[in-house]
Design a protein around this motif. Sequence first.
Motif, PDB file in Angstrom:
ATOM      1  N   GLU A 124       9.111  -4.209  -0.782  1.00 45.13           N
ATOM      2  CA  GLU A 124       8.253  -4.175  -1.978  1.00 45.13           C
ATOM      3  C   GLU A 124       6.828  -3.743  -1.614  1.00 45.13           C
ATOM      4  O   GLU A 124       6.198  -2.976  -2.345  1.00 45.13           O
ATOM      5  CB  GLU A 124       8.173  -5.555  -2.627  1.00 45.13           C
ATOM      6  N   THR A 125       6.356  -4.254  -0.501  1.00 42.69           N
ATOM      7  CA  THR A 125       5.009  -3.925  -0.049  1.00 42.69           C
ATOM      8  C   THR A 125       4.902  -2.445   0.279  1.00 42.69           C
ATOM      9  O   THR A 125       3.934  -1.776  -0.114  1.00 42.69           O
ATOM     10  CB  THR A 125       4.630  -4.797   1.165  1.00 42.69           C
ATOM     11  N   TYR A 126       5.887  -1.916   0.979  1.00 40.24           N
ATOM     12  CA  TYR A 126       5.927  -0.487   1.291  1.00 40.24           C
ATOM     13  C   TYR A 126       5.916   0.337   0.003  1.00 40.24           C
ATOM     14  O   TYR A 126       5.150   1.291  -0.130  1.00 40.24           O
ATOM     15  CB  TYR A 126       7.177  -0.167   2.112  1.00 40.24           C
ATOM     16  N   ASP A 127       6.752  -0.026  -0.949  1.00 39.60           N
ATOM     17  CA  ASP A 127       6.828   0.714  -2.210  1.00 39.60           C
ATOM     18  C   ASP A 127       5.474   0.730  -2.924  1.00 39.60           C
ATOM     19  O   ASP A 127       5.030   1.767  -3.418  1.00 39.60           O
ATOM     20  CB  ASP A 127       7.903   0.115  -3.115  1.00 39.60           C
ATOM     21  N   PHE A 128       4.802  -0.409  -2.971  1.00 38.38           N
ATOM     22  CA  PHE A 128       3.511  -0.505  -3.651  1.00 38.38           C
ATOM     23  C   PHE A 128       2.458   0.368  -2.964  1.00 38.38           C
ATOM     24  O   PHE A 128       1.811   1.210  -3.600  1.00 38.38           O
ATOM     25  CB  PHE A 128       3.029  -1.957  -3.704  1.00 38.38           C
ATOM     26  N   LYS A 146       3.568   4.153  -4.322  1.00 39.91           N
ATOM     27  CA  LYS A 146       2.758   4.156  -5.542  1.00 39.91           C
ATOM     28  C   LYS A 146       1.296   4.529  -5.301  1.00 39.91           C
ATOM     29  O   LYS A 146       0.737   5.355  -6.024  1.00 39.91           O
ATOM     30  CB  LYS A 146       2.864   2.814  -6.251  1.00 39.91           C
ATOM     31  N   LEU A 147       0.643   3.917  -4.300  1.00 43.61           N
ATOM     32  CA  LEU A 147      -0.780   4.203  -4.066  1.00 43.61           C
ATOM     33  C   LEU A 147      -1.006   5.410  -3.167  1.00 43.61           C
ATOM     34  O   LEU A 147      -2.106   5.944  -3.133  1.00 43.61           O
ATOM     35  CB  LEU A 147      -1.477   2.988  -3.444  1.00 43.61           C
ATOM     36  N   GLY A 148       0.007   5.810  -2.437  1.00 42.99           N
ATOM     37  CA  GLY A 148      -0.131   6.980  -1.574  1.00 42.99           C
ATOM     38  C   GLY A 148      -0.756   6.704  -0.220  1.00 42.99           C
ATOM     39  O   GLY A 148      -1.186   7.632   0.464  1.00 42.99           O
ATOM     40  N   CYS A 149      -0.792   5.439   0.195  1.00 43.97           N
ATOM     41  CA  CYS A 149      -1.299   5.116   1.528  1.00 43.97           C
ATOM     42  C   CYS A 149      -0.304   5.609   2.574  1.00 43.97           C
ATOM     43  O   CYS A 149       0.894   5.717   2.318  1.00 43.97           O
ATOM     44  CB  CYS A 149      -1.475   3.606   1.682  1.00 43.97           C
ATOM     45  N   LYS A 150      -0.802   5.888   3.756  1.00 40.04           N
ATOM     46  CA  LYS A 150       0.056   6.364   4.836  1.00 40.04           C
ATOM     47  C   LYS A 150       0.567   5.183   5.653  1.00 40.04           C
ATOM     48  O   LYS A 150      -0.212   4.305   6.035  1.00 40.04           O
ATOM     49  CB  LYS A 150      -0.728   7.312   5.740  1.00 40.04           C
ATOM     50  N   ASP A 183      -2.631   3.031   6.609  1.00 38.50           N
ATOM     51  CA  ASP A 183      -3.912   3.710   6.477  1.00 38.50           C
ATOM     52  C   ASP A 183      -4.283   3.541   5.003  1.00 38.50           C
ATOM     53  O   ASP A 183      -3.748   4.209   4.129  1.00 38.50           O
ATOM     54  CB  ASP A 183      -3.780   5.186   6.848  1.00 38.50           C
ATOM     55  N   PHE A 184      -5.179   2.606   4.733  1.00 37.41           N
ATOM     56  CA  PHE A 184      -5.600   2.258   3.384  1.00 37.41           C
ATOM     57  C   PHE A 184      -6.946   2.926   3.121  1.00 37.41           C
ATOM     58  O   PHE A 184      -7.990   2.394   3.477  1.00 37.41           O
ATOM     59  CB  PHE A 184      -5.699   0.733   3.252  1.00 37.41           C
ATOM     60  N   PHE A 185      -6.909   4.136   2.582  1.00 41.70           N
ATOM     61  CA  PHE A 185      -8.123   4.881   2.250  1.00 41.70           C
ATOM     62  C   PHE A 185      -9.052   5.014   3.453  1.00 41.70           C
ATOM     63  O   PHE A 185     -10.268   4.918   3.330  1.00 41.70           O
ATOM     64  CB  PHE A 185      -8.842   4.237   1.059  1.00 41.70           C
ATOM     65  N   GLY A 186      -8.461   5.201   4.637  1.00 46.47           N
ATOM     66  CA  GLY A 186      -9.246   5.398   5.844  1.00 46.47           C
ATOM     67  C   GLY A 186      -9.472   4.156   6.678  1.00 46.47           C
ATOM     68  O   GLY A 186     -10.019   4.241   7.783  1.00 46.47           O
TER      69      GLY A 186
END
Length: 133
Positions: free
Chosen positions: A19-23, A27-31, A43-46
């Motif tokens: 679920e965490t991976y999916d979110f 969904k958010l596009g984090c790497k 990688d959350f927005f850098g």
Amino acid sequence: MRDSQNVFHLAIPCKDLDETYDFYVTKLGCKLARRYADRITLDFFGDQVVCHLDPDGVDMNPKMYPRHFGVTFREKAQYDNLVKLAYQRNVPFFQEPMTRFTGRIEEHLTFFLIDPSNNLLEFKYYHDERMMY
């Protein structure tokens, strides 16, 4: 002072890695940086967010204040793009987009998302970038 080559690190609990991976990734596009049996590193927005599998650490009654994390964007277009993406991908909002401190120098746009483990994420844009800190 932070060197722009350094990365801020935050560790948070999660109840389910899929679920965490999916979110965060889908969904958010984090790497996704790494995945182990007990955590994922993003990688959350850098910056680096590590979601540790800890169902007992999940806050069942999350409140916006004082515990949340997120990003303050320098560019309004980045803020607007994330709002649009969140709506398009049906990312759950904890607080819909709004303006805080209207008419004051610290006026800013903000919204909160909630991840599957009740972690709250705030995203902001200040009209006057001197108010970012």
